[in-house]
Design an enzyme around this catalytic site. Structure first.
Site, mmCIF file in Angstrom:
data_model
loop_
_atom_site.group_PDB
_atom_site.id
_atom_site.type_symbol
_atom_site.label_atom_id
_atom_site.label_comp_id
_atom_site.label_asym_id
_atom_site.label_seq_id
_atom_site.Cartn_x
_atom_site.Cartn_y
_atom_site.Cartn_z
ATOM 1 N N LYS A 30 -9.241 -0.087 -5.993
ATOM 2 C CA LYS A 30 -9.279 0.585 -4.697
ATOM 3 C C LYS A 30 -10.584 1.336 -4.497
ATOM 4 O O LYS A 30 -10.995 2.126 -5.349
ATOM 5 C CB LYS A 30 -8.105 1.583 -4.610
ATOM 6 C CG LYS A 30 -8.037 2.390 -3.320
ATOM 7 C CD LYS A 30 -7.667 1.526 -2.129
ATOM 8 C CE LYS A 30 -7.871 2.252 -0.810
ATOM 9 N NZ LYS A 30 -6.686 2.918 -0.307
ATOM 10 N N HIS B 94 -4.738 -0.591 5.769
ATOM 11 C CA HIS B 94 -4.294 0.185 6.941
ATOM 12 C C HIS B 94 -5.252 0.065 8.132
ATOM 13 O O HIS B 94 -5.854 1.030 8.562
ATOM 14 C CB HIS B 94 -4.041 1.658 6.597
ATOM 15 C CG HIS B 94 -5.033 2.329 5.688
ATOM 16 N ND1 HIS B 94 -6.386 2.296 5.909
ATOM 17 C CD2 HIS B 94 -4.859 3.048 4.555
ATOM 18 C CE1 HIS B 94 -6.987 2.964 4.949
ATOM 19 N NE2 HIS B 94 -6.093 3.428 4.112
ATOM 20 N N LEU C 294 -4.950 9.093 7.886
ATOM 21 C CA LEU C 294 -6.269 8.466 7.935
ATOM 22 C C LEU C 294 -6.153 6.998 7.550
ATOM 23 O O LEU C 294 -5.420 6.690 6.609
ATOM 24 C CB LEU C 294 -7.231 9.190 6.981
ATOM 25 C CG LEU C 294 -7.658 10.571 7.491
ATOM 26 C CD1 LEU C 294 -8.416 11.335 6.422
ATOM 27 C CD2 LEU C 294 -8.504 10.463 8.757
ATOM 28 N N HIS D 271 3.180 14.472 1.677
ATOM 29 C CA HIS D 271 2.601 15.804 1.469
ATOM 30 C C HIS D 271 3.696 16.811 1.767
ATOM 31 O O HIS D 271 4.494 16.584 2.681
ATOM 32 C CB HIS D 271 1.435 16.056 2.433
ATOM 33 C CG HIS D 271 0.224 15.222 2.146
ATOM 34 N ND1 HIS D 271 -0.732 15.584 1.223
ATOM 35 C CD2 HIS D 271 -0.177 14.033 2.656
ATOM 36 C CE1 HIS D 271 -1.683 14.646 1.191
ATOM 37 N NE2 HIS D 271 -1.367 13.697 2.036
ATOM 38 N N LEU E 262 2.656 7.156 -4.375
ATOM 39 C CA LEU E 262 3.871 7.673 -5.019
ATOM 40 C C LEU E 262 3.680 9.050 -5.629
ATOM 41 O O LEU E 262 4.658 9.670 -6.041
ATOM 42 C CB LEU E 262 4.326 6.714 -6.128
ATOM 43 C CG LEU E 262 5.092 5.463 -5.718
ATOM 44 C CD1 LEU E 262 5.414 4.631 -6.961
ATOM 45 C CD2 LEU E 262 6.357 5.799 -4.949
ATOM 46 N N ARG E 263 2.414 9.505 -5.744
ATOM 47 C CA ARG E 263 2.122 10.791 -6.409
ATOM 48 C C ARG E 263 2.617 10.770 -7.855
ATOM 49 O O ARG E 263 2.753 9.714 -8.454
ATOM 50 C CB ARG E 263 2.715 11.981 -5.633
ATOM 51 C CG ARG E 263 2.512 11.952 -4.112
ATOM 52 C CD ARG E 263 1.053 11.860 -3.707
ATOM 53 N NE ARG E 263 0.885 12.057 -2.268
ATOM 54 C CZ ARG E 263 -0.114 11.589 -1.551
ATOM 55 N NH1 ARG E 263 -1.066 10.865 -2.110
ATOM 56 N NH2 ARG E 263 -0.191 11.833 -0.263
ATOM 57 N N ASN F 129 -4.931 7.421 -6.145
ATOM 58 C CA ASN F 129 -5.621 8.682 -5.803
ATOM 59 C C ASN F 129 -4.843 9.914 -6.242
ATOM 60 O O ASN F 129 -4.519 10.780 -5.449
ATOM 61 C CB ASN F 129 -5.962 8.748 -4.301
ATOM 62 C CG ASN F 129 -4.748 8.742 -3.400
ATOM 63 O OD1 ASN F 129 -3.695 8.190 -3.750
ATOM 64 N ND2 ASN F 129 -4.872 9.351 -2.235
ATOM 65 N N HIS G 114 0.874 -1.197 0.000
ATOM 66 C CA HIS G 114 0.000 0.000 0.000
ATOM 67 C C HIS G 114 0.895 1.226 0.000
ATOM 68 O O HIS G 114 1.467 1.592 1.023
ATOM 69 C CB HIS G 114 -0.911 0.013 1.237
ATOM 70 C CG HIS G 114 -1.872 1.168 1.237
ATOM 71 N ND1 HIS G 114 -3.240 1.004 1.383
ATOM 72 C CD2 HIS G 114 -1.685 2.506 1.108
ATOM 73 C CE1 HIS G 114 -3.832 2.177 1.349
ATOM 74 N NE2 HIS G 114 -2.908 3.112 1.184
ATOM 75 N N ASP H 231 1.378 2.602 3.588
ATOM 76 C CA ASP H 231 0.542 3.789 3.387
ATOM 77 C C ASP H 231 1.389 5.053 3.432
ATOM 78 O O ASP H 231 0.897 6.110 3.841
ATOM 79 C CB ASP H 231 -0.604 3.857 4.406
ATOM 80 C CG ASP H 231 -1.677 4.866 4.004
ATOM 81 O OD1 ASP H 231 -1.736 5.232 2.815
ATOM 82 O OD2 ASP H 231 -2.442 5.293 4.888
ATOM 83 N N ALA I 36 -3.853 14.786 5.492
ATOM 84 C CA ALA I 36 -3.633 13.496 6.167
ATOM 85 C C ALA I 36 -2.576 12.703 5.412
ATOM 86 O O ALA I 36 -2.635 12.591 4.190
ATOM 87 C CB ALA I 36 -4.936 12.719 6.207
ATOM 88 N N HIS J 208 -10.551 1.366 1.606
ATOM 89 C CA HIS J 208 -10.333 2.364 2.645
ATOM 90 C C HIS J 208 -11.565 2.243 3.538
ATOM 91 O O HIS J 208 -12.634 2.742 3.210
ATOM 92 C CB HIS J 208 -10.201 3.781 2.071
ATOM 93 C CG HIS J 208 -9.899 4.792 3.133
ATOM 94 N ND1 HIS J 208 -8.685 5.409 3.263
ATOM 95 C CD2 HIS J 208 -10.658 5.237 4.171
ATOM 96 C CE1 HIS J 208 -8.707 6.199 4.323
ATOM 97 N NE2 HIS J 208 -9.891 6.122 4.885
HETATM 98 C C1 NCD Z 1 -3.462 9.181 1.973
HETATM 99 C C2 NCD Z 1 -2.942 10.216 0.978
HETATM 100 O O1 NCD Z 1 -2.402 11.252 1.405
HETATM 101 O O2 NCD Z 1 -3.038 9.983 -0.224
HETATM 102 N N1 NCD Z 1 -3.475 9.749 3.285
HETATM 103 C C3 NCD Z 1 -3.505 9.077 4.456
HETATM 104 O O3 NCD Z 1 -3.627 9.716 5.502
HETATM 105 N N2 NCD Z 1 -3.378 7.779 4.513
HETATM 106 C C4 NCD Z 1 -4.801 8.730 1.531
HETATM 107 C C5 NCD Z 1 -5.256 7.493 2.240
HETATM 108 O O4 NCD Z 1 -4.719 6.401 2.036
HETATM 109 O O5 NCD Z 1 -6.197 7.610 3.036
HETATM 110 ZN ZN ZN Z 2 -3.287 5.124 1.594
#
Ligand code: NCD
Ligand code: ZN
Length: 342
Positions: A99, A174, A218, A250, A16-17, A41, A13, A246, A262, A136
């Protein structure tokens, strides 16, 4: 034990953006892991096999020269995903899962599913072709307390889903509560990933001496009793529980804000963090299967053949690593670690 050599692990999980952010974080993951399940995402999300193919190419192009890494792609489920797209995904070979984000649950989830029952035709197709569903697992209802959202999701959505589609293979991603652990243990065709932050910290860390945005992810950190249940599950040797960081980068200015994002960044030192968590309950001997065997087993892939070595050394997590316009603060920045991957 001063040294721990294990089969090279995979991250089941990972965020990588894209673009410059992808280039900044990918080398950290590649250093530790051979493969990773790549979260879809992005903005906009990866909704089709064509999107996933293009994103996969961008990831492959960002792998540092001479290194090996295999991105395992996922599709972002929306209200409009078609069963035909699932068939195409299965045929692609490189899309390994789909997902589910409840709309509005987390970072970039605006395209998420508004009502899980809207996707039943898609779940039918997934069950048919054996495409795993990654959840999720949080409700978004504002009437449900922030700390109860995982438990409510299991009761309101996951249990009925498993009744409708008993053969659909599901990963509850997660997991953060003893409720999730118990549910995963009790049901068939379900596995769960566990992050380093949920094994190492309880919710007190969020408020230690002030508000600590770099521990905000999250699903949010929970009480100590839940952390202990996760640690017990991760070190139990039960193949239903395996590694998924996860890691969710950011920029510092996105986290240290009046409405902070998050996500915890752990790709830099994921295996070191897990080693510490496992050692805290004297279970380093269980780390290899959790990190390197149970994930491939679930995804029906061979285990890796190379190895990695962790050494007992004290080192300090950097305050920041280079990222985009502002830096990236790793989990536990500035603090001492006791294991290091060499
Ligand atoms: C993740 C994200 O920033 O893409 N953030 C997180 O707090 N885990 C999104 C996610 O997996 O909920
Ligand atoms: Zn995640």
């Amino acid at each position: 034990m001063e040294e721990l050599t294990i089969t090279r692990p995979d991250d089941w999980h990972l965020h990588l953006r894209d673009g410059a952010a992808l280039k900044a974080v990918l080398p950290h993951t590649v250093r530790q892991f051979a493969r990773a399940i790549i979260m879809p995402n992005l903005k906009p999300p990866i909704r089709s096999v064509a999107d996933a193919a293009a994103y996969r190419d961008r990831i492959l192009a960002a792998i540092p020269a001479g290194k090996q890494f295999e991105p395992l792609m996922t599709l972002y489920l929306t209200d409009n995903t078609s069963p035909e797209e699932i068939i195409r995904a299965k045929e692609s070979q490189f899309v390994k899962a789909v997902k589910y984000y409840p709309a509005g649950a987390t970072t970039n989830s605006d395209f998420g599913v508004t009502d899980i029952r809207k996707c039943d035709r898609v779940f039918e197709a997934m069950q048919q072709v054996d495409m795993p569903l990654l959840l999720h697992g949080e409700v978004t209802d504002p009437d449900v307390d922030m700390f109860d959202r995982e438990k409510a999701f299991i009761e309101r959505h996951l249990m009925p889903l498993k009744q409708r589609f008993p053969n659909l293979r599901v990963v509850l991603e997660h997991v953060t509560t003893s409720d999730a652990v118990q549910y995963a243990l009790s049901a068939n065709n379900i596995a769960a990933t566990i992050t380093p932050q949920h094994l190492l910290f309880n919710r007190n860390i969020l408020f230690q001496g002030g508000i600590r945005p770099h521990f905000y992810c999250l699903p949010i950190l929970k009480r100590e009793e839940h952390r202990l249940a996760l640690l017990q599950a991760a070190t139990s040797g039960n193949p239903k529980f395996f590694l998924g960081t996860d890691s969710a980068p950011h920029p510092r200015n996105g986290k240290e804000s009046s409405c902070g994002c998050a996500g915890c960044y752990s790709a830099l030192h994921a295996m070191e963090l897990y080693a510490e968590a496992f050692e805290s309950v004297d279970a380093l001997d269980k780390l290899e299967a959790f990190a390197s065997f149970y994930g491939p087993d679930f995804y029906q892939l061979p285990c890796n053949t190379e190895q990695i070595t962790l050494t007992r050394t004290t080192w300090r997590v950097p305050d920041e690593v280079p990222f985009t316009e502002s830096g990236l603060v790793p989990l536990r920045a500035g603090q001492e670690m006791t294991w290091q991957m060499v």
